[in-house]
Write a protein that holds these residues in place. Structure first.
Motif, PDB file in Angstrom:
ATOM      1  N   ARG A  42       0.829  -1.210   0.000  1.00 31.58           N
ATOM      2  CA  ARG A  42       0.000   0.000   0.000  1.00 31.58           C
ATOM      3  C   ARG A  42       0.868   1.266   0.000  1.00 31.58           C
ATOM      4  O   ARG A  42       0.547   2.261  -0.664  1.00 31.58           O
ATOM      5  CB  ARG A  42      -0.935   0.006   1.210  1.00 31.58           C
ATOM      6  CG  ARG A  42      -1.991  -1.085   1.164  1.00 31.58           C
ATOM      7  CD  ARG A  42      -3.045  -0.780   0.114  1.00 31.58           C
ATOM      8  NE  ARG A  42      -4.068  -1.804   0.065  1.00 31.58           N
ATOM      9  CZ  ARG A  42      -4.126  -2.796  -0.826  1.00 31.58           C
ATOM     10  NH1 ARG A  42      -3.187  -2.880  -1.773  1.00 31.58           N
ATOM     11  NH2 ARG A  42      -5.087  -3.685  -0.810  1.00 31.58           N
ATOM     12  N   ALA A  92       1.053   4.232  -2.970  1.00 27.30           N
ATOM     13  CA  ALA A  92       0.913   5.673  -2.746  1.00 27.30           C
ATOM     14  C   ALA A  92       2.086   6.447  -3.336  1.00 27.30           C
ATOM     15  O   ALA A  92       1.931   7.588  -3.777  1.00 27.30           O
ATOM     16  CB  ALA A  92       0.789   5.962  -1.251  1.00 27.30           C
ATOM     17  N   ASP A 132      -8.920   3.119   3.405  1.00 27.07           N
ATOM     18  CA  ASP A 132      -8.581   4.252   2.552  1.00 27.07           C
ATOM     19  C   ASP A 132      -7.164   4.760   2.804  1.00 27.07           C
ATOM     20  O   ASP A 132      -6.858   5.924   2.539  1.00 27.07           O
ATOM     21  CB  ASP A 132      -9.569   5.402   2.796  1.00 27.07           C
ATOM     22  CG  ASP A 132     -11.004   5.035   2.463  1.00 27.07           C
ATOM     23  OD1 ASP A 132     -11.199   4.215   1.541  1.00 27.07           O
ATOM     24  OD2 ASP A 132     -11.920   5.563   3.114  1.00 27.07           O
ATOM     25  N   VAL A 141      -4.269   4.449   1.431  1.00 26.08           N
ATOM     26  CA  VAL A 141      -3.488   5.006   0.324  1.00 26.08           C
ATOM     27  C   VAL A 141      -3.884   6.455   0.070  1.00 26.08           C
ATOM     28  O   VAL A 141      -3.027   7.336  -0.077  1.00 26.08           O
ATOM     29  CB  VAL A 141      -3.660   4.153  -0.951  1.00 26.08           C
ATOM     30  CG1 VAL A 141      -2.972   4.831  -2.134  1.00 26.08           C
ATOM     31  CG2 VAL A 141      -3.075   2.765  -0.735  1.00 26.08           C
ATOM     32  N   GLN A 142      -5.184   6.710   0.031  1.00 25.03           N
ATOM     33  CA  GLN A 142      -5.651   8.083  -0.169  1.00 25.03           C
ATOM     34  C   GLN A 142      -5.268   8.979   1.017  1.00 25.03           C
ATOM     35  O   GLN A 142      -4.978  10.165   0.834  1.00 25.03           O
ATOM     36  CB  GLN A 142      -7.160   8.107  -0.364  1.00 25.03           C
ATOM     37  CG  GLN A 142      -7.630   7.371  -1.610  1.00 25.03           C
ATOM     38  CD  GLN A 142      -8.019   5.929  -1.315  1.00 25.03           C
ATOM     39  OE1 GLN A 142      -7.328   5.227  -0.588  1.00 25.03           O
ATOM     40  NE2 GLN A 142      -9.133   5.495  -1.893  1.00 25.03           N
ATOM     41  N   ALA A 150      -1.382   9.734   0.745  1.00 26.79           N
ATOM     42  CA  ALA A 150      -0.887  10.271  -0.518  1.00 26.79           C
ATOM     43  C   ALA A 150      -0.368  11.704  -0.395  1.00 26.79           C
ATOM     44  O   ALA A 150       0.745  12.013  -0.849  1.00 26.79           O
ATOM     45  CB  ALA A 150      -1.959  10.171  -1.598  1.00 26.79           C
ATOM     46  N   LEU A 187     -11.802   7.673   4.978  1.00 23.08           N
ATOM     47  CA  LEU A 187     -11.154   8.951   4.699  1.00 23.08           C
ATOM     48  C   LEU A 187     -12.033  10.131   5.091  1.00 23.08           C
ATOM     49  O   LEU A 187     -11.535  11.140   5.623  1.00 23.08           O
ATOM     50  CB  LEU A 187     -10.809   9.026   3.207  1.00 23.08           C
ATOM     51  CG  LEU A 187     -10.170  10.317   2.700  1.00 23.08           C
ATOM     52  CD1 LEU A 187      -8.850  10.580   3.406  1.00 23.08           C
ATOM     53  CD2 LEU A 187      -9.979  10.258   1.189  1.00 23.08           C
TER      54      LEU A 187
END
Length: 270
Positions: A19, A23, A145, A147-148, A151, A181
């Motif tokens: 993961r 990202a 969530d 990765v989001q 990021a 998120l």
């Protein structure tokens, strides 16, 4: 070209490190190298291998466009070996990311954590280091969530590292709440919560297991990393690797014993 080294303590096949790489792959002009333990090395602290040789094995990494190696050592070994063996003197990594750890690394966890040691070893070698941990200990296959969530953080740290803007002798400890998120309340600076759990030993047939007891989460009174994460904030703590207490060091000048022998008139009895 930005050179990024990625490691972890859950092992090269862990979902968290995948993961993290996902990202990082969206960054422009970034070359990513993964050097991670060949098996889980959680809780090894900053241990390094002296008495047995380190072996490296080139790996395919989930089919992703990165260069990857597994090492039969600890996270600090991985960073140290990568720095000295993988990169040429004029092409050292610009930044090291360590994680994403299964479960948080809050407060005094930073002294036990293999994840944090990966980031700390980078800083010892003169490279910015960032440790990332996710509060999914009781839901380990679910990275939601994350990765989001990370990021913008990894982008910001990578860009700052490329510009030489990150403070030397500091690694950055990031802890992420296990919520959607939309429920994240923000990314905030945090201090270490050094006393948020108690160690307990649980007896079993084969001996004793170290356990932890956590307190009830209370309203935030201080910006401690534990409290912030439990209230759905992403907590970011700058951790200086020079642990000298300089205010106490100055006070020690007044201790009669803490003087050069010539100032005391004689050496103490042997």
């Amino acid at each position: 070209m930005l050179r990024i080294l990625v490691t972890n303590d859950d092992g090269i096949e862990a979902l968290g490190i995948k993961r993290l790489v996902e990202a990082l792959l969206v960054l422009d002009q970034a070359e990513i190298f993964v050097v991670a333990p060949d098996e889980e090395k959680s809780g090894v602290g900053h241990g390094v291998t002296y008495r047995t040789p380190l072996a490296t094995e080139k790996r395919d990494f989930y089919g992703l466009p990165v260069k990857a190696w597994a090492v039969n050592g600890n996270p600090a070994d991985c960073v140290k070996a990568a720095y000295h063996l993988l990169f040429a003197a004029e092409e050292k990594p610009d930044i090291v990311f360590s994680g994403i750890n299964v479960g948080t690394n809050l407060g005094r966890d930073i002294y036990y954590s293999g994840t944090c040691s990966g980031a700390r070893e980078a800083v010892i070698l003169g490279v910015p280091g960032v440790a990332l941990s996710y509060d999914n200990w009781y839901d380990q296959e679910n990275y939601g969530d994350v990765v989001q969530m990370i990021a913008p953080l990894v982008k910001d740290f990578a860009e700052r590292a490329g510009k030489g803007e990150l403070a030397p002798e500091v690694f950055w400890n990031i802890n992420i709440p296990h919520v959607p998120l939309a429920q994240v309340k923000g990314i905030v600076p945090a201090t270490l919560s050094l006393h948020h759990y108690e160690d307990k030993y649980s007896e079993a047939a084969e001996g004793y297991f170290l356990m932890r007891e956590y307190p009830q989460v209370m309203p935030i009174a201080e910006p401690y990393d534990y409290d912030l994460v439990k209230h759905d904030y992403i907590a970011v703590t700058p951790v200086h690797i020079d642990a000298t207490d300089r205010s106490l060091l100055k006070q020690m000048d007044g201790w009669p014993l803490m003087q050069p022998w010539e100032k005391q008139g004689e050496q103490p009895d042997e």
